[in-house]
Design a protein around this motif. Sequence first.
Motif, PDB file in Angstrom:
ATOM      1  N   PRO A 156       0.829  -1.216   0.000  1.00 44.03           N
ATOM      2  CA  PRO A 156       0.000   0.000   0.000  1.00 44.03           C
ATOM      3  C   PRO A 156       0.861   1.263   0.000  1.00 44.03           C
ATOM      4  CG  PRO A 156       0.015  -1.009   2.170  1.00 44.03           C
ATOM      5  CD  PRO A 156       0.721  -1.968   1.258  1.00 44.03           C
ATOM      6  N   ARG A 163      -3.756   5.665  -1.656  1.00 49.81           N
ATOM      7  CA  ARG A 163      -4.020   4.228  -1.614  1.00 49.81           C
ATOM      8  C   ARG A 163      -5.191   3.863  -2.517  1.00 49.81           C
ATOM      9  NH1 ARG A 163      -3.637   3.783   4.955  1.00 49.81           N
ATOM     10  NH2 ARG A 163      -1.441   4.436   5.120  1.00 49.81           N
ATOM     11  N   ARG A 166      -7.096  -2.595  -3.303  1.00 54.71           N
ATOM     12  CA  ARG A 166      -6.323  -3.714  -3.844  1.00 54.71           C
ATOM     13  C   ARG A 166      -7.178  -4.940  -4.132  1.00 54.71           C
ATOM     14  NH1 ARG A 166      -1.773  -4.304   0.564  1.00 54.71           N
ATOM     15  NH2 ARG A 166      -3.524  -3.709   1.885  1.00 54.71           N
TER      16      ARG A 166
END
Length: 317
Positions: A156, A163, A166
């Motif tokens: 991250p 960020r 994911r």
Amino acid sequence: MAQHFLLSAKARTLSLAKVFKMGEDAAYGVFCDMRWPETDGEPICPRCGCTESYHISTRRKFKCVACHHQFSVTSGTIFASRKLSYTDLLAAIVLFVNGAKGISALQASRDLDVQYKTAFVLFHKLREAMQREFAEAKLEGVVEIDGGYFGGYVKPENRKADRKDRRLSLNRSGKRQCVVIMRERKGRSLPFVVRNEGDAVPFVRDHAANLATIYADEGSGWDALHAGWDTRRVNHSVAFMDEGVCTNQAESYFSRLRRMETGTHHHIAGPYLYAYAGEAAWREDNRRVDNGGQAMKLTFGAMASRQSRTWAGYWQR
């Protein structure tokens, strides 16, 4: 409350102390018994199958009476061209099976006083021998199926504003792979590695018996299984078990594999994921076998395996 099996005395039938106390001759006899069980350890020529041979005691080799071929107890097996003593080889197998969540090659290299390369290749040869049990498996009865994703870690960003999510495929590294496990309620397991969970359907068709009952989660990749099997589903966003349908045995397998990855090996390279997946399945299937029985079973499987095409001369490419 019942005591865990690994805490009981029945789980401990072989130790490193016993291996080193037995000596080189006794360890050599164990490998002979595992290689030629049908003749009680007496050599059989791997080239012509003759049961008569001369003993070359100075080199622990044999010479066939019929074809004059010279061979050793490890010739043509996965341990061919080994340089470790038989005692150290047997000790390495005991170390390997004693790790409930696996054992790292670095730790084994320290325990056995060998190079990391030696321990790394040896353990992968043992994992290859484990794969023999899964080659022609046809699972029956109630078969649980589930998939889990491993590898492809994305670090991250430092600042929260930078960020990304994911979990989305566009933010992944592209190295993430899916391990799919098929597991019988009787105990047999069959893992394989695919790109996405839905890609596993052809493998399921090949390895699930026609009358098997399949338990799976709500993943859309398993919808195709309804056409060929009695397939029952459980929606994990609602409940972990629904009218007796669950994938708890599959989750137990993933628990072991994830602890192997995060706690023991720390990193599993993509090309080797299938080997670690097979090791976790073997450990799950034999979790109720004492460590001596596990060591002998693995030794027998290794001596029955042919010379490795992948790991023979690995460091020489």
